[in-house]
Design a protein around this motif. Structure first.
Motif, short mmCIF file in Angstrom:
data_model
loop_
_atom_site.label_atom_id
_atom_site.label_comp_id
_atom_site.label_asym_id
_atom_site.label_seq_id
_atom_site.Cartn_x
_atom_site.Cartn_y
_atom_site.Cartn_z
N ALA A 16 19.61 57.19 13.11
CA ALA A 16 20.38 57.87 14.16
C ALA A 16 21.87 57.80 13.86
O ALA A 16 22.38 56.75 13.49
N ARG A 17 22.53 58.92 14.01
CA ARG A 17 23.98 58.97 13.84
C ARG A 17 24.68 59.14 15.18
O ARG A 17 25.82 58.76 15.34
N TYR A 18 23.97 59.75 16.14
CA TYR A 18 24.50 59.98 17.48
C TYR A 18 23.50 59.45 18.49
O TYR A 18 22.30 59.58 18.31
N ARG A 19 24.00 58.87 19.59
CA ARG A 19 23.12 58.35 20.62
C ARG A 19 23.74 58.59 21.99
O ARG A 19 24.93 58.40 22.19
N SER A 20 22.88 59.00 22.94
CA SER A 20 23.35 59.19 24.31
C SER A 20 23.17 57.89 25.09
O SER A 20 22.50 56.96 24.62
N ALA A 21 23.70 57.84 26.27
CA ALA A 21 23.57 56.66 27.13
C ALA A 21 22.13 56.44 27.55
O ALA A 21 21.74 55.32 27.85
N GLN B 36 32.69 67.00 26.57
CA GLN B 36 32.66 65.70 25.90
C GLN B 36 32.75 65.91 24.39
O GLN B 36 32.19 66.85 23.86
N SER B 37 33.47 65.05 23.71
CA SER B 37 33.59 65.18 22.26
C SER B 37 32.35 64.59 21.59
O SER B 37 31.76 63.63 22.09
N ILE B 38 31.98 65.16 20.47
CA ILE B 38 30.81 64.67 19.75
C ILE B 38 31.06 63.26 19.23
O ILE B 38 30.13 62.46 19.11
N GLU B 39 32.31 62.92 18.96
CA GLU B 39 32.66 61.59 18.47
C GLU B 39 32.31 60.51 19.50
O GLU B 39 32.07 59.36 19.14
N HIS B 40 32.29 60.89 20.77
CA HIS B 40 31.93 59.95 21.83
C HIS B 40 30.52 59.39 21.62
O HIS B 40 30.24 58.24 21.96
N SER C 47 20.06 62.51 14.15
CA SER C 47 20.52 62.06 12.83
C SER C 47 21.72 62.84 12.33
O SER C 47 22.35 62.46 11.36
N GLY C 48 22.02 63.95 12.96
CA GLY C 48 23.12 64.79 12.50
C GLY C 48 22.65 65.91 11.60
O GLY C 48 23.44 66.74 11.18
N GLU C 49 21.36 65.94 11.30
CA GLU C 49 20.80 66.98 10.46
C GLU C 49 19.96 67.93 11.31
O GLU C 49 19.37 67.53 12.30
N GLY C 50 19.92 69.17 10.89
CA GLY C 50 19.15 70.15 11.64
C GLY C 50 19.92 70.63 12.86
O GLY C 50 21.12 70.38 13.01
N GLU C 51 19.20 71.32 13.72
CA GLU C 51 19.83 71.88 14.91
C GLU C 51 20.23 70.77 15.88
O GLU C 51 19.51 69.79 16.07
N MET C 52 21.39 70.93 16.49
CA MET C 52 21.88 69.97 17.47
C MET C 52 20.93 69.96 18.67
O MET C 52 20.56 71.01 19.18
N PRO C 53 20.52 68.77 19.13
CA PRO C 53 19.59 68.71 20.27
C PRO C 53 20.26 69.17 21.57
O PRO C 53 21.48 69.14 21.71
N GLN C 54 19.42 69.55 22.51
CA GLN C 54 19.89 70.11 23.77
C GLN C 54 20.80 69.14 24.53
O GLN C 54 21.80 69.55 25.09
N TRP C 55 20.46 67.86 24.55
CA TRP C 55 21.27 66.90 25.30
C TRP C 55 22.70 66.84 24.76
O TRP C 55 23.64 66.71 25.53
N LEU C 56 22.86 66.98 23.45
CA LEU C 56 24.19 66.92 22.86
C LEU C 56 24.92 68.25 23.03
O LEU C 56 26.13 68.27 23.27
N LYS C 57 24.18 69.35 22.96
CA LYS C 57 24.79 70.66 23.22
C LYS C 57 25.37 70.71 24.63
O LYS C 57 26.49 71.17 24.84
N GLN C 58 24.59 70.22 25.59
CA GLN C 58 25.05 70.23 26.98
C GLN C 58 26.28 69.37 27.17
O GLN C 58 27.23 69.76 27.86
N ALA C 59 26.29 68.21 26.55
CA ALA C 59 27.42 67.30 26.71
C ALA C 59 28.69 67.87 26.07
O ALA C 59 29.77 67.81 26.67
N THR C 60 28.57 68.46 24.89
CA THR C 60 29.75 69.00 24.23
C THR C 60 30.24 70.27 24.93
O THR C 60 31.44 70.49 25.02
N SER C 61 29.33 71.07 25.46
CA SER C 61 29.78 72.26 26.18
C SER C 61 30.40 71.90 27.52
O SER C 61 31.16 72.67 28.08
N ALA C 62 30.10 70.69 28.03
CA ALA C 62 30.71 70.22 29.27
C ALA C 62 32.07 69.58 29.01
O ALA C 62 32.73 69.14 29.94
#
Length: 109
Positions: free
Chosen positions: A41-46, A69-73, A52-67
């Motif tokens: 895992a490269r990114y994790r939500s609360a 939040q930075s992906i670096e968070h 892992s950062g590969e492939g299509e960005m998952p929905q939970w991360l898409k929603q957070a970044t469109s709201a």
């Protein structure tokens, strides 16, 4: 799922596997290879969702970044991940007033 539905699903899957020439060993090998191919895992939500950062960005991360939040968070550094794991291992739960209760097990009454 009740036992009758489960048995029905198993029969259906066996029929489809026979139809396509898939043996149970083929299925087991495919599942085992997928498990070894999983990336760290490269990114994790609360809530524990990971990516892992590969492939299509998952929905939970898409929603957070469109709201906004930075992906670096959500980015994990290997050092930070080890720190969290070691911190959890060092927790003394003997004095936890909720230990053994449905609240501690995440169950609702």
């Amino acid at each position: 799922m009740d036992e009758r539905k489960r048995d029905s699903m198993i029969a259906y899957l066996r029929h489809r596997m026979d139809e396509f020439g898939i043996r149970p060993d083929d299925l087991a090998a495919a599942i085992a290879s997928e498990e070894t191919e999983q990336k760290e895992a490269r990114y994790r939500s609360a809530t524990g969702n990971t990516w892992s950062g590969e492939g299509e960005m998952p929905q939970w991360l898409k929603q957070a970044t469109s709201a906004g939040q930075s992906i670096e968070h959500f980015e994990l550094s290997s050092k930070a991940a080890r720190t969290v794991q070691s911190a959890r291992a060092g927790v003394d739960w003997r004095d936890d007033p909720f230990a053994g209760t449905p609240l501690a097990r995440g169950q609702r009454q």
